[in-house]
Motif scaffolding. Sequence first.
Motif, mmCIF file in Angstrom:
data_model
loop_
_atom_site.group_PDB
_atom_site.id
_atom_site.type_symbol
_atom_site.label_atom_id
_atom_site.label_comp_id
_atom_site.label_asym_id
_atom_site.label_seq_id
_atom_site.Cartn_x
_atom_site.Cartn_y
_atom_site.Cartn_z
ATOM 1 N N ASP A 1 -5.580 12.459 6.959
ATOM 2 C CA ASP A 1 -4.504 11.513 6.678
ATOM 3 C C ASP A 1 -5.036 10.329 5.885
ATOM 4 O O ASP A 1 -6.177 9.891 6.061
ATOM 5 C CB ASP A 1 -3.877 11.018 7.985
ATOM 6 C CG ASP A 1 -3.153 12.131 8.722
ATOM 7 O OD1 ASP A 1 -2.721 13.088 8.051
ATOM 8 O OD2 ASP A 1 -3.043 12.051 9.964
ATOM 9 N N ASP B 1 1.446 3.033 2.375
ATOM 10 C CA ASP B 1 2.254 3.110 3.590
ATOM 11 C C ASP B 1 3.738 2.953 3.261
ATOM 12 O O ASP B 1 4.591 3.398 4.036
ATOM 13 C CB ASP B 1 1.832 2.019 4.574
ATOM 14 C CG ASP B 1 0.509 2.349 5.254
ATOM 15 O OD1 ASP B 1 0.227 3.552 5.440
ATOM 16 O OD2 ASP B 1 -0.240 1.407 5.588
ATOM 17 N N LEU C 1 4.759 6.534 2.452
ATOM 18 C CA LEU C 1 4.505 7.394 3.613
ATOM 19 C C LEU C 1 5.388 7.037 4.796
ATOM 20 O O LEU C 1 5.615 7.871 5.680
ATOM 21 C CB LEU C 1 3.032 7.297 4.013
ATOM 22 C CG LEU C 1 2.026 7.806 2.970
ATOM 23 C CD1 LEU C 1 0.597 7.601 3.435
ATOM 24 C CD2 LEU C 1 2.284 9.278 2.650
ATOM 25 N N GLY C 2 5.925 5.840 4.808
ATOM 26 C CA GLY C 2 6.835 5.446 5.883
ATOM 27 C C GLY C 2 8.248 5.946 5.699
ATOM 28 O O GLY C 2 9.120 5.700 6.536
ATOM 29 N N SER D 1 0.828 -1.199 0.000
ATOM 30 C CA SER D 1 0.000 0.000 0.000
ATOM 31 C C SER D 1 0.869 1.257 0.000
ATOM 32 O O SER D 1 2.101 1.204 0.009
ATOM 33 C CB SER D 1 -0.903 0.004 1.228
ATOM 34 O OG SER D 1 -0.160 0.341 2.390
ATOM 35 N N GLU E 1 -6.345 3.481 3.782
ATOM 36 C CA GLU E 1 -6.746 2.713 2.604
ATOM 37 C C GLU E 1 -8.259 2.523 2.578
ATOM 38 O O GLU E 1 -8.886 2.199 3.580
ATOM 39 C CB GLU E 1 -6.047 1.356 2.573
ATOM 40 C CG GLU E 1 -6.312 0.602 1.276
ATOM 41 C CD GLU E 1 -5.433 -0.620 1.120
ATOM 42 O OE1 GLU E 1 -5.043 -0.927 -0.017
ATOM 43 O OE2 GLU E 1 -5.139 -1.273 2.149
#
Length: 787
Positions: A340, A157, A160-161, A155, A343
């Motif tokens: 924010d 993430d 974004l991580g 995903s 999903e």
Amino acid sequence: MTRIILHIGPDGPSSDRIQRILDAKRERLAEAGALFARSPGGKNHTRLFMAVTDPDSPDVLRFNRGLALPDRQEALRDEVASQLKQEVARTEPEVLILSAHQLGNTLSTRSELERLKTLLAEISDDIQVVAWVDEPARALVSRYGAQVLDGRARSLDLELGLLDVPSFWDSALDTRPESAPVAGLFAEVQGANHWLDYKRLHSEWEAVFGAGRVALHSIDRDTLYGEDAGRMLCAAFGIDAQHIGKAEEEDLPRLPAEAWLSRCRLFNDAVLRLLDRQQVMMPRPLWRKLLGEIKVPGGPLLAGALSALSMRFEQDIADLCALHPGMKPEDMEADPICGDWIEADPTRGFRATQYLMAFRWRIAQADKEEREKKAAEIAALNGDAPQEASNPALSEGGEEALPLQARKNFVRLHGSPYAPHNRLGRVNEEELAAAFSAAPPRALPEGSTGNVIVGCMKNEGPYILEWVAYHRAVGFDNFLIYTNDCSDGTAQILDRLQELGVVQHRDNSAWKGKSPQQHALDAALEEPLIRDADWISHIDVDEFVNIRCGNGTLADVFERVPDATNMAMTWRLFGHNGVRQLEDRFVIEQFDTCAPKYCPKPHTVWGFKTLFRNIGAYEKISCHRPNKLTEGFEDRVKWVNGSGRDMTEAAIRNGWRSSKRTIGYDLIQLNHYALRSAESFLIKRQRGRALHVDRNIGLNYWIRMDWSVHRDITIKRNIPRVRAEYDRLMTDPILRGVHHSALEWHRAKAAELHGLPEFADLYRQALALELTETERVAYALALDMES
């Protein structure tokens, strides 16, 4: 020395738009001294990209096209370099334009950039790298959707991580798995998008190509998708735009539904686990098809939900805008913050494993076929395969005519998804020879002009009356015809037909803009005949709407697809059928040999024209289709193919040709008699080239259009009712006289052209060609340098 403009994307949708404009403007760019190359690919120069990736890290494109092995990639690299040098030597351009968005968003190592520079340095060391970049969050939204549809299982993430790491670029590359094509893993699909770090992208490319050699531009959507896009590109490329003209306006691309992307990502994860556990081979086309079958509607992913990514690069964007004049701060502003990212729910209780189990039989069958194909390839490489399997034989005509590149294409086509054949649809033409009955007269409601054809003609005199009679017989009520600069009597025929109340004729000789055709179509929108129409189609006089259901009328088609607003009528290309001389006989009688139904290459074979309901859904009529979708009509438009199947997603905004997914002929098709007789072909080439015929170009057109392997006689069922209407028109002595005068003009022109060496040679070459369908495709691809 030739200057090279290397457009590297990295944004996919904007690159597609840029490439379509460059493709449409090839001839005018050539007049300005600029070559938009064909040899690295038709529009997107993917062959150039595939030639320079690291040999041991095959990407999706290389794997799909059988170029995963380093030795095959090396052969491709040699071929691309050689063909590109030949193309430049042949045209001697001041500017060479190359474009592939994969260069910017997939190349990631210095070795790949060095390999690219080395290949191009054989042509010129004056290389300017150009990139169009979007605000990072918007760019990620666009790219993520493309990755998911290519098999991405992780995903957002993933990106974004990485927002707090010192080097986004390096950390993103660290997320890339090692490519394992058989297991469905590709580094550029599964890894985070490193190139969103535009400052590092800029420095990496300048480190190889030189300081000051990289120019970044922001994406101004109003300009890019509007009529001034061509001038914008010329300014960015440093090309004189004086004669480029306006671009075809397009709608903004639509993003996939966020819920669908969630489904696809979860399904991809299940597929990858299956491939890893059971070593199943999953062909990429089937994978993509299955993703399409789990599609659900909904709103797109919003870039404002990725505001943290926007803030991560905010200062970098400001610095780059100050450095690059083409990068405007207003274009790079982030979307409004909307919370924010989380999903989206895949909806309807979606469980990926349940769908995977439902698809297992199809996956198993595909696995079996894929293994058999790989075994055959290995056997061929080892010399164990039968000669005809590993090296298919050319016909006698092919042996004599095909150049080396066409021979290579011929071998590649055999057994590939692009090999032509006639096994499509469910209609047996031989059983359809019985004549249609005359259709009852139509009574139009007050204020309606019914079903209307708008067309453009120039020197088409001998063919007009049959064409009008035919379309009146199948249910068209009115005709709006534009002409310009005619000398054969076309205008006089149409003027008389207007006096008889059959057509409306408009003189278009004072046209302005990029083409007489588009000027006419723009003007047609103001005509009451078009404004009050029920259905509209723009077709040419060499195109016949062949209705293959019911009694062969438009009403029969409408009855079978009552909710359709747009019908894609795919071309069936008809060859000269051995007819050499111009004859005063019906076109639909003389020519019945044609292209196979399944023929995805070359791209012109599956071009379509559109029959569309006049509901105000589009603001513009273009050559192949209505364009510029009106806001608010997204859910009111339904496109169907020639078999009545829904193809709305593929065609609602752009596109003018059918694909392997959308092709269909069962209800309606467009018979395209682009050549007619061999003498008619000569006149057509002379009209287009004004006596300056390039024999290669002329022969290329013949190769693309002269299909004479298969027969389609379905349209001949119309002959009795067309004859009745034609004879009725010919009872008018004035009309009969101008028709015969036009016929004599064409016969005299044919005799004149036979006496000119360049035309006599073209005529001889064309008639000497005898090719199978696969040889014709291979030759057409070689001449156009498609891949």
